[in-house]
Design an enzyme around this catalytic site. Structure first.
Site, PDB file in Angstrom:
ATOM      1  N   HIS A 119       0.822   0.708 -13.278  1.00  0.00           N
ATOM      2  CA  HIS A 119       1.596  -0.464 -13.675  1.00  0.00           C
ATOM      3  C   HIS A 119       3.078  -0.074 -13.722  1.00  0.00           C
ATOM      4  O   HIS A 119       3.425   0.950 -14.311  1.00  0.00           O
ATOM      5  CB  HIS A 119       1.124  -0.964 -15.042  1.00  0.00           C
ATOM      6  CG  HIS A 119       1.793  -2.239 -15.432  1.00  0.00           C
ATOM      7  ND1 HIS A 119       1.443  -3.453 -14.874  1.00  0.00           N
ATOM      8  CD2 HIS A 119       2.829  -2.488 -16.278  1.00  0.00           C
ATOM      9  CE1 HIS A 119       2.230  -4.395 -15.378  1.00  0.00           C
ATOM     10  NE2 HIS A 119       3.077  -3.833 -16.232  1.00  0.00           N
ATOM     11  N   ASN A 126      -5.535   2.514 -12.942  1.00  0.00           N
ATOM     12  CA  ASN A 126      -4.571   1.516 -12.467  1.00  0.00           C
ATOM     13  C   ASN A 126      -3.164   2.054 -12.661  1.00  0.00           C
ATOM     14  O   ASN A 126      -2.924   2.888 -13.529  1.00  0.00           O
ATOM     15  CB  ASN A 126      -4.730   0.214 -13.265  1.00  0.00           C
ATOM     16  CG  ASN A 126      -3.836  -0.895 -12.738  1.00  0.00           C
ATOM     17  OD1 ASN A 126      -3.702  -1.074 -11.519  1.00  0.00           O
ATOM     18  ND2 ASN A 126      -3.196  -1.625 -13.629  1.00  0.00           N
ATOM     19  N   MET A 144      -4.049  -7.099  -6.768  1.00  0.00           N
ATOM     20  CA  MET A 144      -3.537  -8.176  -7.594  1.00  0.00           C
ATOM     21  C   MET A 144      -4.616  -9.178  -8.022  1.00  0.00           C
ATOM     22  O   MET A 144      -4.381 -10.381  -8.044  1.00  0.00           O
ATOM     23  CB  MET A 144      -2.366  -8.865  -6.881  1.00  0.00           C
ATOM     24  CG  MET A 144      -1.151  -7.952  -6.745  1.00  0.00           C
ATOM     25  SD  MET A 144      -0.778  -7.011  -8.259  1.00  0.00           S
ATOM     26  CE  MET A 144       1.003  -6.970  -8.225  1.00  0.00           C
ATOM     27  N   ARG A 145      -5.788  -8.656  -8.334  1.00  0.00           N
ATOM     28  CA  ARG A 145      -6.846  -9.515  -8.883  1.00  0.00           C
ATOM     29  C   ARG A 145      -7.396  -8.891 -10.155  1.00  0.00           C
ATOM     30  O   ARG A 145      -7.500  -7.673 -10.244  1.00  0.00           O
ATOM     31  CB  ARG A 145      -7.990  -9.661  -7.879  1.00  0.00           C
ATOM     32  CG  ARG A 145      -7.704 -10.631  -6.768  1.00  0.00           C
ATOM     33  CD  ARG A 145      -8.895 -10.728  -5.857  1.00  0.00           C
ATOM     34  NE  ARG A 145     -10.082 -11.172  -6.576  1.00  0.00           N
ATOM     35  CZ  ARG A 145     -10.358 -12.446  -6.855  1.00  0.00           C
ATOM     36  NH1 ARG A 145      -9.570 -13.397  -6.465  1.00  0.00           N
ATOM     37  NH2 ARG A 145     -11.454 -12.762  -7.520  1.00  0.00           N
ATOM     38  N   GLY A 180       0.788  -1.231   0.000  1.00  0.00           N
ATOM     39  CA  GLY A 180       0.000   0.000   0.000  1.00  0.00           C
ATOM     40  C   GLY A 180       0.819   1.279   0.000  1.00  0.00           C
ATOM     41  O   GLY A 180       0.341   2.321   0.449  1.00  0.00           O
ATOM     42  N   SER A 181       2.031   1.233  -0.547  1.00  0.00           N
ATOM     43  CA  SER A 181       2.821   2.479  -0.576  1.00  0.00           C
ATOM     44  C   SER A 181       2.178   3.508  -1.519  1.00  0.00           C
ATOM     45  O   SER A 181       2.251   4.715  -1.261  1.00  0.00           O
ATOM     46  CB  SER A 181       4.276   2.210  -0.955  1.00  0.00           C
ATOM     47  OG  SER A 181       4.383   1.818  -2.303  1.00  0.00           O
ATOM     48  N   ASN A 182       1.536   3.033  -2.579  1.00  0.00           N
ATOM     49  CA  ASN A 182       0.812   3.982  -3.445  1.00  0.00           C
ATOM     50  C   ASN A 182      -0.419   4.539  -2.747  1.00  0.00           C
ATOM     51  O   ASN A 182      -0.730   5.724  -2.880  1.00  0.00           O
ATOM     52  CB  ASN A 182       0.441   3.321  -4.772  1.00  0.00           C
ATOM     53  CG  ASN A 182       1.626   3.274  -5.711  1.00  0.00           C
ATOM     54  OD1 ASN A 182       1.998   4.291  -6.288  1.00  0.00           O
ATOM     55  ND2 ASN A 182       2.251   2.115  -5.835  1.00  0.00           N
TER      56      ASN A 182
HETATM   57  C1  GAR Z   1       3.195  -1.193  -7.462  1.00  0.00           C
HETATM   58  O1  GAR Z   1       4.530  -1.177  -7.903  1.00  0.00           O
HETATM   59  C2  GAR Z   1       2.262  -1.311  -8.657  1.00  0.00           C
HETATM   60  O2  GAR Z   1       2.719  -0.650  -9.786  1.00  0.00           O
HETATM   61  C3  GAR Z   1       2.259  -2.804  -8.858  1.00  0.00           C
HETATM   62  O3  GAR Z   1       2.184  -3.326  -7.556  1.00  0.00           O
HETATM   63  C4  GAR Z   1       2.919  -2.473  -6.676  1.00  0.00           C
HETATM   64  C5  GAR Z   1       2.089  -2.223  -5.437  1.00  0.00           C
HETATM   65  O4  GAR Z   1       2.842  -1.556  -4.464  1.00  0.00           O
HETATM   66  N1  GAR Z   1       1.135  -3.218  -9.651  1.00  0.00           N
HETATM   67  C6  GAR Z   1       1.212  -4.189 -10.571  1.00  0.00           C
HETATM   68  O5  GAR Z   1       2.219  -4.840 -10.791  1.00  0.00           O
HETATM   69  C7  GAR Z   1      -0.067  -4.427 -11.331  1.00  0.00           C
HETATM   70  N2  GAR Z   1       0.128  -5.332 -12.410  1.00  0.00           N
HETATM   71  P1  GAR Z   1       2.146  -0.861  -3.215  1.00  0.00           P
HETATM   72  O6  GAR Z   1       1.225  -1.905  -2.585  1.00  0.00           O
HETATM   73  O7  GAR Z   1       3.289  -0.519  -2.301  1.00  0.00           O
HETATM   74  O8  GAR Z   1       1.393   0.344  -3.704  1.00  0.00           O
END
Ligand code: GAR
Length: 200
Positions: A109, A107, A90-91, A12-14
């Protein structure tokens, strides 16, 4: 102001970057709900700390993807959610969900789409030996990692860098551009023409 939900499965850093930007008034929308499919996601702790309501909907309780998605839709309607921000969720969402929120699901990526789709994009790009990679923010459509692109930013792969150092650089860019994209969307600055997104 519009209400939105962030969906997260892991760290969940984003989500945190978006929480911080909302607090500072740099995202002009109301982050009303955090949704996770994973009860041990650290994202849920971040939501709690920020006093944001969160729900966990675990796929195991549902016979198929559509019924899982319908349950989430029900909760989003209860909270009057206008748009959705996927942040490491991730679903894959079913057409039932995507048709309910057309061009209202964002989203992020960790690669320059259409290169390196999938769940391990940073590692895949690193192992492929690319010299540049980056980050994409895009709308969700019914194909995976495919919808119209809102923002992209490049990241150089340093010749002496490691996978870990590349991940760090990618995440830093994510935390900068995702709140920006969410704010542009929330303020109605984004128009979609086919695959092309125009920002004013
Ligand atoms: C992020 O790097 C995002 O871009 C990636 O998961 C990570 C989640 O990090 N998403 C994917 O790969 C989608 N295909 P976070 O939980 O620290 O935000």
């Amino acid at each position: 102001m519009m209400n939105f939900a962030v969906f997260a499965s892991g760290n969940g850093s984003n989500l945190q970057a978006i929480i911080n930007a909302v607090k500072k008034g740099r995202v002009r929308a109301n982050l009303k709900l955090v949704v996770s499919d994973n009860p041990s996601a650290y994202a849920l702790k971040r939501a709690k700390k920020a006093n944001i309501r969160s729900i966990v909907v675990e796929p195991i309780g549902f016979p198929d993807r559509e019924s899982f998605d319908r349950e989430i839709i029900k909760r989003l309607e209860q909270e009057q959610i206008d748009f959705i921000v996927l942040a490491g969720f991730m679903r894959i969402l079913s057409p039932v969900f995507i048709r309910k929120y057309p061009h209202k699901i964002l989203n992020i990526h960790p690669a320059i789409l259409p290169a390196f789709k999938g769940a391990h994009a940073i590692k895949d790009a690193f192992e492929y030996g690319v010299k540049v990679t980056g980050v994409t923010v895009h709308f969700i459509d019914e194909k995976v990692d495919h919808g119209p692109i809102i923002l992209q930013e490049l990241v150089k792969v340093s010749p002496r860098g490691t996978l870990a150092s590349l991940e760090k650089k990618i995440h830093a860019i994510e935390h900068k551009i995702y709140p920006k994209a969410v704010d542009l969307f929330a303020r109605g600055c984004i128009k979609i023409h086919g695959r092309t997104v125009k920002i004013r």
